[in-house]
Scaffold this active site. Structure first.
Site, PDB file in Angstrom:
ATOM      1  CG  LEU A  90      -1.963   1.046   1.277  1.00  0.00           C
ATOM      2  CD1 LEU A  90      -3.022   0.792   0.234  1.00  0.00           C
ATOM      3  CD2 LEU A  90      -2.596   1.096   2.664  1.00  0.00           C
ATOM      4  CE1 TYR A 116     -28.245 -14.172  10.023  1.00  0.00           C
ATOM      5  CE2 TYR A 116     -26.504 -14.760   8.489  1.00  0.00           C
ATOM      6  CZ  TYR A 116     -27.614 -15.113   9.233  1.00  0.00           C
ATOM      7  OH  TYR A 116     -28.103 -16.376   9.179  1.00  0.00           O
TER       8      TYR A 116
HETATM    9  C1  LIG Z   1      -4.257  -9.011   8.901  1.00  0.00           C
HETATM   10  C2  LIG Z   1      -3.998  -7.529   8.832  1.00  0.00           C
HETATM   11  C3  LIG Z   1      -5.061  -6.663   9.004  1.00  0.00           C
HETATM   12  C4  LIG Z   1      -4.824  -5.285   8.966  1.00  0.00           C
HETATM   13  N1  LIG Z   1      -5.878  -4.434   9.121  1.00  0.00           N
HETATM   14  C5  LIG Z   1      -5.654  -3.104   9.085  1.00  0.00           C
HETATM   15  C6  LIG Z   1      -6.725  -2.176   9.238  1.00  0.00           C
HETATM   16  O1  LIG Z   1      -7.879  -2.564   9.387  1.00  0.00           O
HETATM   17  N2  LIG Z   1      -6.439  -0.839   9.205  1.00  0.00           N
HETATM   18  C7  LIG Z   1      -5.152  -0.379   9.024  1.00  0.00           C
HETATM   19  O2  LIG Z   1      -4.934   0.845   8.975  1.00  0.00           O
HETATM   20  N3  LIG Z   1      -4.139  -1.224   8.875  1.00  0.00           N
HETATM   21  C8  LIG Z   1      -4.353  -2.568   8.902  1.00  0.00           C
HETATM   22  N4  LIG Z   1      -3.322  -3.420   8.756  1.00  0.00           N
HETATM   23  C9  LIG Z   1      -1.989  -2.837   8.574  1.00  0.00           C
HETATM   24  C10 LIG Z   1      -1.785  -2.416   7.138  1.00  0.00           C
HETATM   25  O3  LIG Z   1      -2.001  -3.521   6.312  1.00  0.00           O
HETATM   26  C11 LIG Z   1      -0.380  -1.859   7.033  1.00  0.00           C
HETATM   27  O4  LIG Z   1      -0.317  -0.662   7.793  1.00  0.00           O
HETATM   28  C12 LIG Z   1      -0.013  -1.563   5.608  1.00  0.00           C
HETATM   29  O5  LIG Z   1      -0.010  -2.718   4.804  1.00  0.00           O
HETATM   30  C13 LIG Z   1       1.383  -0.961   5.608  1.00  0.00           C
HETATM   31  O6  LIG Z   1       1.814  -0.888   4.338  1.00  0.00           O
HETATM   32  P1  LIG Z   1       3.366  -0.846   3.992  1.00  0.00           P
HETATM   33  O7  LIG Z   1       3.363  -0.697   2.505  1.00  0.00           O
HETATM   34  O8  LIG Z   1       4.061   0.165   4.822  1.00  0.00           O
HETATM   35  O9  LIG Z   1       3.976  -2.239   4.451  1.00  0.00           O
HETATM   36  P2  LIG Z   1       3.576  -3.716   4.036  1.00  0.00           P
HETATM   37  O10 LIG Z   1       2.159  -3.809   3.654  1.00  0.00           O
HETATM   38  O11 LIG Z   1       4.066  -4.599   5.122  1.00  0.00           O
HETATM   39  O12 LIG Z   1       4.426  -3.978   2.722  1.00  0.00           O
HETATM   40  C14 LIG Z   1       5.816  -4.139   2.702  1.00  0.00           C
HETATM   41  C15 LIG Z   1       6.178  -4.716   1.342  1.00  0.00           C
HETATM   42  O13 LIG Z   1       7.584  -4.718   1.194  1.00  0.00           O
HETATM   43  C16 LIG Z   1       7.969  -5.917   0.540  1.00  0.00           C
HETATM   44  N5  LIG Z   1       9.382  -6.175   0.874  1.00  0.00           N
HETATM   45  C17 LIG Z   1       9.920  -6.345   2.105  1.00  0.00           C
HETATM   46  N6  LIG Z   1      11.240  -6.524   2.019  1.00  0.00           N
HETATM   47  C18 LIG Z   1      11.551  -6.482   0.702  1.00  0.00           C
HETATM   48  C19 LIG Z   1      12.787  -6.615  -0.036  1.00  0.00           C
HETATM   49  N7  LIG Z   1      13.947  -6.833   0.587  1.00  0.00           N
HETATM   50  N8  LIG Z   1      12.742  -6.517  -1.381  1.00  0.00           N
HETATM   51  C20 LIG Z   1      11.580  -6.296  -2.026  1.00  0.00           C
HETATM   52  N9  LIG Z   1      10.369  -6.167  -1.381  1.00  0.00           N
HETATM   53  C21 LIG Z   1      10.369  -6.261  -0.040  1.00  0.00           C
HETATM   54  C22 LIG Z   1       7.010  -6.962   1.106  1.00  0.00           C
HETATM   55  O14 LIG Z   1       6.914  -8.081   0.265  1.00  0.00           O
HETATM   56  C23 LIG Z   1       5.708  -6.152   1.191  1.00  0.00           C
HETATM   57  O15 LIG Z   1       4.936  -6.264   0.015  1.00  0.00           O
HETATM   58  C24 LIG Z   1      -3.510  -4.778   8.773  1.00  0.00           C
HETATM   59  C25 LIG Z   1      -2.459  -5.672   8.599  1.00  0.00           C
HETATM   60  C26 LIG Z   1      -2.682  -7.035   8.632  1.00  0.00           C
HETATM   61  C27 LIG Z   1      -1.525  -7.975   8.447  1.00  0.00           C
END
Ligand SMILES: Cc1cc2nc3c(=O)[nH]c(=O)nc-3n(C[C@H](O)[C@H](O)[C@H](O)COP(=O)(O)OP(=O)(O)OC[C@H]3O[C@@H](n4cnc5c(N)ncnc54)[C@H](O)[C@@H]3O)c2cc1C
Length: 537
Positions: free
Chosen positions: A25, A217
């Site tokens: 994201l 529901y």
């Molecule tokens: C089950 C679940 C439910 C959630 N529900 C909510 C919610 O209701 N509301 C909310 O605000 N947040 C929620 N979250 C949290 C939310 O999903 C995260 O805040 C959000 O995904 C953060 O995004 P990000 O891109 O920072 O990190 P991430 O989504 O963790 O993405 C990191 C990306 O980096 C990639 N990556 C890592 N290392 C490497 C590398 N060395 N080389 C290449 N790629 C790499 C990974 O593959 C991953 O795709 C939830 C999380 C989970 C797990």
């Protein structure tokens, strides 16, 4: 493990201005915002595409404003004008209801018509990410899936990064800046030796994602349920697309038959066609990095701050706002209109926001009990609760590039209380331009904007552009645009009859002058030298 290699690998195969690591994201938001500012960007993601888990589902009005600014709001279904997200405490979907729904979404501010042109949206993260990816590609971002960052090395001219495509040969990319959007367990953050502070693990959540015909529901309008039975305590939530997640309060490992039995208990009925999509374990952690940058490397999203989901949407929304804050700054420095000192403001502005959100999470009912365990980390369960409106639209940036804000000011107040305070988001007000109605927010995005109450500012803007090269336009409120009510406009921006407010590309007020100064050209040039880190030599 990612290696912050002190030795620069020989040779390179590719080059870019910004390399984003992580295509979830926040990384995709970063690529979109950068490409929208015409910044050459490569994004690498180790997985083939979007994670199939819906994860975050609630996007706040401010996030939708950011997405609107890059032209994708229309692809994301807004919550209807009469939308109210309800949560109830129940025995099961079909069983006893323990009183009225516990809370309503108007406490979460998904809809704030007086404050924003945008409403919040409920779309699962695996629906949002493809929209972002498409827009980033349309705007020219180079997205490389199945490609993993192996190591990086900072040097005088930027960062040399080594990446490996799945089933391919490693190659290097020379990048001026590296952005780590690699998630809560960021390998880049670890390689930089950046520690985190905060509560730590709040709890481990075991959950099961399933599809089932449960729309009947939803007739009460409730889509989140706290299930309370002697044999099951869990949280059941609807993703509004036929998918549901059941998150257990206990930490028991369940096999498929046991998961099905638990789902039946939560529904209060067995025999419905339930399709289990995935099950897993998720650590709810609350930790904020002690620095959001190191040299030419920047942390955004969960890499910078893990904030568990809470009413008010602090998790994913905070990360998307990091990306928006950093993108225009990288664009300005790479375009040569700002010196690299501008980038110091990223940490100064976004880290206090993340820390306040961390503290506010524990001041809110969802995590108050957990706060008891966080006293050592300076977490106060009874800390003052800041209202959602202030958290959403009134967070203050008191950085070196804001003139007229300092750390003695509160971190968040409502737009009315701020009344155009430098360091806060420029408020949304309706204006007319020719025969169209627009929002003040429509004026901001790429160039800086001087919102001027007097036409006498125009020459000062031209002089400043000539002298400093900062992209700045003058918008005279009275001829270029008209306010419904001038006095109301001046009150909202804290301006006198001849004043002006300087608004950054991200819609934040950098400085204001209540009235026309004696020498507007000199004043404005001095102000821009500080606020945009314009190169004055
Ligand atoms: C089950 C679940 C439910 C959630 N529900 C909510 C919610 O209701 N509301 C909310 O605000 N947040 C929620 N979250 C949290 C939310 O999903 C995260 O805040 C959000 O995904 C953060 O995004 P990000 O891109 O920072 O990190 P991430 O989504 O963790 O993405 C990191 C990306 O980096 C990639 N990556 C890592 N290392 C490497 C590398 N060395 N080389 C290449 N790629 C790499 C990974 O593959 C991953 O795709 C939830 C999380 C989970 C797990």
């Amino acid at each position: 493990m990612i290696d912050a290699n002190p030795y620069r690998p020989a040779g390179y195969n590719d080059a870019t201005s910004v390399l984003v690591v992580g295509g979830s994201l926040v990384g995709l938001s970063m690529a979109t915002f950068l490409a929208w500012h015409d910044v050459p960007v490569i994004l690498v993601e180790r997985h083939p595409g979007t994670s199939p888990h819906p994860r975050a589902v609630g996007y706040t009005p401010r996030t939708m404003e950011l997405l609107r600014s890059v032209g994708i709001q229309d692809q994301i279904p807004e919550v209807p004008a009469d939308f109210t997200l309800l949560r109830a405490r129940v025995e099961s979907l079909t069983g006893q209801w323990f009183g009225e729904p516990e809370w309503r979404s108007d406490q979460v501010d998904m809809i704030l018509p007086d404050y924003s042109i945008s409403r919040g949206a409920t779309i699962a993260q695996d629906g949002m990410e493809p929209i972002l990816r498409r827009r980033a590609l349309e705007l020219g971002a180079d997205i490389r899936s199945n490609t993993e960052l192996l190591s990086f090395c900072q040097h005088d001219d930027g960062v040399t990064v080594s990446v490996r495509p799945r089933d391919g040969v490693p190659y290097t990319i020379e990048t001026r800046y590296l952005v780590a959007a690699d998630g809560a367990s960021s390998g880049i953050r670890d390689a930089l030796g950046i520690a985190r502070q905060g509560h730590g693990c709040v709890r481990t959540v075991r959950s099961v994602l399933f599809r089932a015909p449960l729309d009947a529901y939803l007739k009460h309008g409730v889509s989140q349920y706290e299930i309370e039975q002697p044999d099951l305590k869990a949280f059941l939530t609807d993703y509004h697309d036929g998918r549901w997640a059941l998150m257990f309060t206990d930490d028991l490992e369940r096999n498929e038959a046991e998961l099905r039995a638990a789902i039946d208990l939560a529904i209060g009925q067995s025999g419905l066609p339930v399709d289990i999509i995935a099950s897993g374990t998720w650590e709810l952690g609350a930790l904020v990095a002690e620095r959001f940058s190191s040299g030419d490397v920047f942390l955004i999203g969960d890499a910078a701050h893990a904030l568990p989901p809470v009413r008010g949407g602090f998790g994913a929304n905070t990360g998307m706002a990091d990306a928006h804050n950093l993108a225009w700054k990288l664009g300005a420095v790479l375009a040569g209109t700002s010196t690299p000192e501008l980038l110091d403001s990223y940490d100064q502005e976004r880290r206090p926001v993340a820390w306040q959100r961390h503290q506010q999470m524990f001041a809110r009912p969802d995590y108050q009990a957990a706060a008891q365990g966080g006293v050592a980390a300076g977490i106060a369960a009874d800390g003052p609760l800041v209202e959602d409106l202030a958290m959403e639209f009134g967070q203050l940036y008191a950085s070196d590039i804001i003139i007229g804000a300092d750390e003695d000011l509160p971190l968040a107040l409502t737009p009315e209380e701020w009344a155009g305070q430098p360091g806060t988001r420029a408020p949304h007000l309706w204006l007319s331009r020719e025969d169209k109605t627009i929002s003040t927010l429509d004026l901001f995005g790429r160039p800086w904007v001087l919102l001027a109450m007097s036409d006498d500012w125009r020459d000062a803007v031209e002089d400043a552009v000539d002298e400093l090269g900062t992209p700045l336009v003058c918008v005279h409120v009275g001829s270029d645009v008209r306010a419904d009510d001038d006095a109301n406009f001046r009150r909202a921006f804290g301006l006198g009859r001849t004043g002006a407010s300087l608004v950054r590309p991200d819609g934040y007020i950098a400085w204001r002058s209540a009235d026309l100064p004696l020498d507007p050209s000199e004043t404005l040039a001095d102000v821009l030298a500080v606020t945009s880190c314009a190169d004055v030599d």
